[in-house]
Design an enzyme around this catalytic site. Structure first.
Site, PDB file in Angstrom:
ATOM      1  N   GLN A   1       0.847  -1.191   0.000  1.00  0.00           N
ATOM      2  CA  GLN A   1       0.000   0.000   0.000  1.00  0.00           C
ATOM      3  C   GLN A   1       0.884   1.243   0.000  1.00  0.00           C
ATOM      4  O   GLN A   1       0.397   2.360  -0.071  1.00  0.00           O
ATOM      5  CB  GLN A   1      -0.872   0.032   1.254  1.00  0.00           C
ATOM      6  N   ASN A   2       2.196   1.031   0.116  1.00  0.00           N
ATOM      7  CA  ASN A   2       3.108   2.171   0.220  1.00  0.00           C
ATOM      8  C   ASN A   2       3.422   2.767  -1.142  1.00  0.00           C
ATOM      9  O   ASN A   2       3.392   2.079  -2.161  1.00  0.00           O
ATOM     10  CB  ASN A   2       4.408   1.745   0.902  1.00  0.00           C
TER      11      ASN A   2
ATOM     12  N   ASP B   1       6.322   4.657  -1.402  1.00  0.00           N
ATOM     13  CA  ASP B   1       7.656   5.197  -1.133  1.00  0.00           C
ATOM     14  C   ASP B   1       8.792   4.555  -1.924  1.00  0.00           C
ATOM     15  O   ASP B   1       9.956   4.944  -1.765  1.00  0.00           O
ATOM     16  CB  ASP B   1       7.952   5.089   0.373  1.00  0.00           C
TER      17      ASP B   1
ATOM     18  N   HIS C   1      -1.410   1.545  -4.244  1.00  0.00           N
ATOM     19  CA  HIS C   1      -1.759   2.966  -4.133  1.00  0.00           C
ATOM     20  C   HIS C   1      -0.854   3.847  -4.982  1.00  0.00           C
ATOM     21  O   HIS C   1      -0.667   5.026  -4.696  1.00  0.00           O
ATOM     22  CB  HIS C   1      -1.747   3.395  -2.654  1.00  0.00           C
TER      23      HIS C   1
ATOM     24  N   CYS D   1       1.652  21.905 -15.889  1.00  0.00           N
ATOM     25  CA  CYS D   1       1.957  20.820 -16.813  1.00  0.00           C
ATOM     26  C   CYS D   1       2.808  21.375 -17.949  1.00  0.00           C
ATOM     27  O   CYS D   1       2.476  22.400 -18.536  1.00  0.00           O
ATOM     28  CB  CYS D   1       0.661  20.213 -17.355  1.00  0.00           C
TER      29      CYS D   1
ATOM     30  N   CYS E   1       0.401  20.825 -21.383  1.00  0.00           N
ATOM     31  CA  CYS E   1      -0.818  21.596 -21.659  1.00  0.00           C
ATOM     32  C   CYS E   1      -0.893  22.895 -20.856  1.00  0.00           C
ATOM     33  O   CYS E   1      -1.799  23.694 -21.065  1.00  0.00           O
ATOM     34  CB  CYS E   1      -2.061  20.742 -21.415  1.00  0.00           C
TER      35      CYS E   1
ATOM     36  N   GLY F   1       2.983  -4.612   8.938  1.00  0.00           N
ATOM     37  CA  GLY F   1       2.896  -3.164   9.153  1.00  0.00           C
ATOM     38  C   GLY F   1       1.705  -2.486   8.514  1.00  0.00           C
ATOM     39  O   GLY F   1       1.829  -1.389   7.993  1.00  0.00           O
TER      40      GLY F   1
ATOM     41  N   ASN G   1       2.989  -7.038  13.177  1.00  0.00           N
ATOM     42  CA  ASN G   1       2.564  -5.656  13.394  1.00  0.00           C
ATOM     43  C   ASN G   1       2.829  -5.281  14.852  1.00  0.00           C
ATOM     44  O   ASN G   1       2.803  -6.143  15.724  1.00  0.00           O
ATOM     45  CB  ASN G   1       1.066  -5.497  13.075  1.00  0.00           C
TER      46      ASN G   1
HETATM   47  P1  NAD Z   1      -1.318   2.622   8.615  1.00  0.00           P
HETATM   48  O1  NAD Z   1      -0.542   3.859   8.859  1.00  0.00           O
HETATM   49  O2  NAD Z   1      -2.789   2.659   8.658  1.00  0.00           O
HETATM   50  O3  NAD Z   1      -0.887   1.501   9.657  1.00  0.00           O
HETATM   51  C1  NAD Z   1       0.461   1.176   9.895  1.00  0.00           C
HETATM   52  C2  NAD Z   1       0.478   0.050  10.899  1.00  0.00           C
HETATM   53  O4  NAD Z   1       1.827  -0.353  11.100  1.00  0.00           O
HETATM   54  C3  NAD Z   1      -0.074   0.454  12.273  1.00  0.00           C
HETATM   55  O5  NAD Z   1      -0.886  -0.600  12.774  1.00  0.00           O
HETATM   56  C4  NAD Z   1       1.187   0.626  13.109  1.00  0.00           C
HETATM   57  O6  NAD Z   1       0.978   0.363  14.464  1.00  0.00           O
HETATM   58  C5  NAD Z   1       2.102  -0.419  12.473  1.00  0.00           C
HETATM   59  N1  NAD Z   1       3.551  -0.152  12.638  1.00  0.00           N
HETATM   60  C6  NAD Z   1       4.168   1.039  12.781  1.00  0.00           C
HETATM   61  N2  NAD Z   1       5.500   0.873  12.838  1.00  0.00           N
HETATM   62  C7  NAD Z   1       5.722  -0.465  12.748  1.00  0.00           C
HETATM   63  C8  NAD Z   1       6.899  -1.274  12.747  1.00  0.00           C
HETATM   64  N3  NAD Z   1       8.117  -0.744  12.839  1.00  0.00           N
HETATM   65  N4  NAD Z   1       6.755  -2.615  12.634  1.00  0.00           N
HETATM   66  C9  NAD Z   1       5.524  -3.181  12.530  1.00  0.00           C
HETATM   67  N5  NAD Z   1       4.380  -2.475  12.532  1.00  0.00           N
HETATM   68  C10 NAD Z   1       4.476  -1.128  12.625  1.00  0.00           C
HETATM   69  O7  NAD Z   1      -0.771   2.046   7.251  1.00  0.00           O
HETATM   70  P2  NAD Z   1      -1.522   1.283   6.098  1.00  0.00           P
HETATM   71  O8  NAD Z   1      -2.300   0.154   6.646  1.00  0.00           O
HETATM   72  O9  NAD Z   1      -0.474   1.054   5.080  1.00  0.00           O
HETATM   73  O10 NAD Z   1      -2.554   2.345   5.515  1.00  0.00           O
HETATM   74  C11 NAD Z   1      -2.130   3.690   5.341  1.00  0.00           C
HETATM   75  C12 NAD Z   1      -2.312   4.308   3.995  1.00  0.00           C
HETATM   76  O11 NAD Z   1      -1.396   5.378   3.945  1.00  0.00           O
HETATM   77  C13 NAD Z   1      -1.955   3.450   2.845  1.00  0.00           C
HETATM   78  O12 NAD Z   1      -2.986   3.613   1.963  1.00  0.00           O
HETATM   79  C14 NAD Z   1      -0.659   4.036   2.238  1.00  0.00           C
HETATM   80  O13 NAD Z   1      -0.841   4.244   0.854  1.00  0.00           O
HETATM   81  C15 NAD Z   1      -0.499   5.378   2.877  1.00  0.00           C
HETATM   82  N6  NAD Z   1       0.855   5.686   3.446  1.00  0.00           N
HETATM   83  C16 NAD Z   1       1.992   5.270   2.845  1.00  0.00           C
HETATM   84  C17 NAD Z   1       3.234   5.540   3.413  1.00  0.00           C
HETATM   85  C18 NAD Z   1       4.471   5.043   2.702  1.00  0.00           C
HETATM   86  O14 NAD Z   1       4.491   4.977   1.476  1.00  0.00           O
HETATM   87  N7  NAD Z   1       5.523   4.645   3.445  1.00  0.00           N
HETATM   88  C19 NAD Z   1       3.328   6.242   4.619  1.00  0.00           C
HETATM   89  C20 NAD Z   1       2.139   6.671   5.222  1.00  0.00           C
HETATM   90  C21 NAD Z   1       0.901   6.371   4.628  1.00  0.00           C
HETATM   91 ZN    ZN Z   2      -1.344  18.514 -19.143  1.00  0.00          ZN
END
Ligand code: NAD
Ligand code: ZN
Length: 248
Positions: A100-101, A103, A118, A150, A153, A191, A217
């Protein structure tokens, strides 16, 4: 650590396991999660910064916050948790990673089959004309141009290729993730608060099919009850131990 041995045994037996990761896997790389103890939501209002309708109304607000956060993303490096997942794929236990990240850290760690549910922050796309360019090029003009325009455009609706609230997930990514969940013989959830839908349907589908669910987690999740094993703690410490035990 409780559950570690059992988790490693399940991972070792897997031939087409899938890792499903959330912001927690990147927390130890210095990228803050949304929810949880140090979650970003305690500081920013996500509705104002990452909702499509707000963005379209006033893109400059988004870019002002994003301009600062980009340095953190660009400089962030994978942590031992990301590397352990790449190694488990290399060893033949994981078929891929669904994240879902946005990054790019799984990519930097060497994961081969990666589904970014995402989207990602590497590319910026124009909602009006469809043109895209690398984020680094947009970043370079943010100092003098807010909001950025952009190049093709001239419009102001260029936005990173990440999924905002109010946008749907890229259909190809959700299809590929569901396909992996349908075929997997293990789902390793790392996570994620498992509160964001439809992303959380990926591990749910695997669990419904009877694939063992291993959850790593640092706080409880809504799917803990369905899990074969829950290992509570930091993924950057737990995943390398699982990898070591599973490959030994
Ligand atoms: P979330 O923030 O909802 O949940 C993160 C979970 O990880 C929490 O339960 C937290 O307690 C746990 N956690 C924190 N540190 C940890 C560690 N070191 N080890 C294990 N667990 C740990 O994240 P989600 O479920 O991914 O949903 C959040 C949304 O936000 C996603 O849609 C994502 O796209 C976006 N997001 C992405 C990033 C990124 O790209 N790194 C950062 C923030 C949010
Ligand atoms: Zn454009």
């Amino acid at each position: 650590m409780e559950g570690l041995g059992e988790a490693a045994r399940l991972v070792r037996g897997a031939r087409r396991g899938v890792a499903f990761t959330g912001a927690g896997v990147s927390a130890e790389s210095g990228i803050r999660t949304f929810r949880g103890e140090n979650g970003l939501w305690k500081q920013y209002d996500p509705v104002k910064t990452a909702t499509l309708s707000y963005f379209l109304k006033d893109p400059a607000v988004y870019w002002m916050v994003s301009r600062e956060r980009w340095h953190t993303y660009r400089e962030a490096q994978p942590n031992p948790g990301h590397y352990a997942l790449a190694a488990l794929e290399e060893l033949g236990h994981l078929a891929g990673v669904v994240t879902q990240n946005t990054d790019s850290l799984h990519l930097k760690a060497g994961s081969q089959r990666l589904v970014e549910l995402h989207g990602n922050g590497r590319t910026v796309r124009c909602l009006d004309c469809g043109a895209s360019e690398p984020r680094s090029e947009v970043q370079a003009r943010l100092e003098s141009e807010l909001p950025p325009h952009c190049r093709t455009c001239g419009g102001i609706h260029i936005k990173p290729a990440v999924v905002f609230f109010g946008e749907s997930l890229p259909p190809a990514a959700i299809n590929e993730a569901m396909g992996l969940a349908r075929e997997c013989d293990l789902m390793l959830v790392v996570g994620s608060s498992l509160g964001v839908f439809p992303a959380a349907e990926v591990p749910l589908l695997a669990a419904e099919r009877g694939a063992p669910l291993v959850i790593v987690n640092d706080e409880p999740t809504p799917l803990d009850e369905l899990a074969a094993v829950v290992v509570r703690g930091r993924s950057g410490e737990i995943l390398p131990q699982i990898q070591l035990l599973a490959s030994g």
